[in-house]
Design a protein around this motif. Structure first.
Motif, PDB file in Angstrom:
ATOM      1  N   ARG A 145      31.156 -25.441  54.698  1.00 53.24           N
ATOM      2  CA  ARG A 145      30.132 -25.070  53.762  1.00 53.24           C
ATOM      3  C   ARG A 145      28.761 -25.019  54.588  1.00 53.24           C
ATOM      4  N   TYR A 161      25.946 -16.472  49.289  1.00 54.85           N
ATOM      5  CA  TYR A 161      27.265 -16.003  48.693  1.00 54.85           C
ATOM      6  C   TYR A 161      28.050 -15.104  49.679  1.00 54.85           C
ATOM      7  N   ALA A 194      32.449 -22.667  42.497  1.00 54.16           N
ATOM      8  CA  ALA A 194      32.547 -23.572  41.447  1.00 54.16           C
ATOM      9  C   ALA A 194      32.572 -24.970  42.068  1.00 54.16           C
ATOM     10  N   GLY A 253      32.555 -24.372  36.503  1.00 53.83           N
ATOM     11  CA  GLY A 253      31.568 -23.614  36.603  1.00 53.83           C
ATOM     12  C   GLY A 253      31.283 -22.660  35.786  1.00 53.83           C
TER      13      GLY A 253
HETATM   14  N1  PMP Z   1      29.269 -23.763  43.070  1.00 54.05           N
HETATM   15  C1  PMP Z   1      28.766 -22.505  43.536  1.00 54.05           C
HETATM   16  C2  PMP Z   1      28.948 -22.251  44.854  1.00 54.05           C
HETATM   17  C3  PMP Z   1      28.618 -21.607  42.484  1.00 54.05           C
HETATM   18  O1  PMP Z   1      28.365 -20.394  42.753  1.00 54.05           O
HETATM   19  C4  PMP Z   1      28.606 -21.893  41.262  1.00 54.05           C
HETATM   20  C5  PMP Z   1      28.599 -21.064  40.172  1.00 54.05           C
HETATM   21  N2  PMP Z   1      27.272 -20.767  39.787  1.00 54.05           N
HETATM   22  C6  PMP Z   1      28.989 -23.280  40.798  1.00 54.05           C
HETATM   23  C7  PMP Z   1      29.140 -24.139  41.855  1.00 54.05           C
HETATM   24  C8  PMP Z   1      29.234 -23.836  39.310  1.00 54.05           C
HETATM   25  O2  PMP Z   1      27.443 -23.825  39.106  1.00 54.05           O
HETATM   26  P1  PMP Z   1      27.263 -23.740  37.407  1.00 54.05           P
HETATM   27  O3  PMP Z   1      28.090 -24.680  36.840  1.00 54.05           O
HETATM   28  O4  PMP Z   1      25.759 -24.115  37.452  1.00 54.05           O
HETATM   29  O5  PMP Z   1      27.671 -22.472  36.968  1.00 54.05           O
END
Ligand code: PMP
Length: 304
Positions: A145, A161, A194, A253
């Motif tokens: 990570r 990303y 997520a 997520g």
């Molecule tokens: N971790 C990552 C790396 C993400 O891209 C996401 C999606 N945005 C999440 C966690 C979940 O975040 P959220 O609940 O704010 O959408």
């Protein structure tokens, strides 16, 4: 019936979806100087009205990202809130919508350029995870990570990303649905898009905020729903080996929503079937996002 997006909001103006433009040498693209939010709007089955889930929390996180990125003259929270609502309204969806709100540097230049900041907001249809009831097959990635002192995961930058994509493509090549990423210290972090939660002995455990995670809006929501259902919650570092002995594991997520995990590294999670606590939380999440309960009306912004 699946709807289609025909209109996008660019810098506050509604334009045809295909006509949104950014120069290929814009710093937002050439150097990844861009932050974004993925947000969902849900339709209520009775009223047929749409509401955006936890819009303010997404706007706060985006503000933090723009500050961290040292953007000159960023768009205001009011402008962006209006952009989100307009992007949904303009497309008149007859079903749920996924909203991408993105702020980027439009100026041409190099790594030290700030300059003109632009933004887009698109509301598009998005399938729900096909594994919502059966569960995902995850694999622990050999990729690590991203770390807070290089590219902080806490900031929802598009450039993050790249790392997520590398791990995702490898996990698909290896026959999994998605990766689980570990921190440099070998603790559990999250998936590529997520957050991850485990259930052990009736306790919901989720990696702490210093585990190189995105501080997910859904994770906070699920922690609160769990507490309300009487499930104790532990926010702490989690060992990799806990993944293999957990009774239940799930991802959460905005995009994934809440999806059970059936296997990790081809070992069944619990008995390999979605767990009782996971499915109870999925149901609770579904009712708050859609407004089929009166609870937490403050989390839903009606699209009017
Ligand atoms: N971790 C990552 C790396 C993400 O891209 C996401 C999606 N945005 C999440 C966690 C979940 O975040 P959220 O609940 O704010 O959408």
């Amino acid at each position: 019936m699946a709807w289609t997006a025909h209109t996008i909001i660019q810098n506050g103006k509604a334009i045809p979806f295909e006509e949104a433009r950014i120069h290929p040498l814009a710093v937002g693209l050439a150097y990844g100087a861009s932050v974004f939010e993925g947000i969902r709007a849900y339709i209520n089955p009775v009223t047929k009205r749409l509401s955006v889930f936890r819009l303010e929390e997404h706007l706060v996180r985006l503000d933090q990202g723009m500050k961290f990125m040292r953007f000159d003259d960023p768009p205001s929270r009011d402008e962006l809130r209006q952009g989100v609502l307009d992007s949904v309204k303009a497309n008149a969806p007859d079903d749920d919508a996924y909203i991408r709100l993105q702020v980027h540097i439009e100026s041409l230049g190099n790594q030290s350029t700030t300059g003109k900041v632009g933004w887009v907001c698109a509301a598009i249809p998005r399938e729900r995870s096909p594994k919502r009831t059966s569960g995902l097959a995850l694999g622990v990635s050999s990729w690590t990570r991203i770390a807070d002192n290089t590219t902080p995961a806490r900031i929802k930058a598009t450039a993050n990303y790249h790392a997520g994509r590398i791990a995702t493509l490898q996990s698909k090549a290896d026959g999994y649905d998605a990766p689980i990423l570990l921190t440099r210290e070998g603790k559990v972090s999250e998936s590529a898009g997520a957050c991850l939660c485990l259930v052990r002995d009736g306790v919901m455990i989720t990696p702490a905020r210093d585990s190189d995670i995105l501080e997910s809006v859904t994770r906070t929501t699920v922690m609160q729903l769990a507490a309300e259902l009487g499930v104790p919650v532990e926010e702490r570092r989690a060992d990799r080996s806990e993944l293999y002995v957990a009774d239940e594991v799930f991802l959460c997520g905005t995009g994934q929503e809440l999806v059970p995990v059936a296997t990790i590294d081809r070992l069944p999670v619990g008995d390999g079937k979605p767990g009782a606590i996971t499915m109870k939380l999925q149901e609770a999440y579904e009712s708050v996002v859609r407004g089929t309960t009166d609870a937490h009306a403050e989390w839903r912004t009606p699209v009017v």
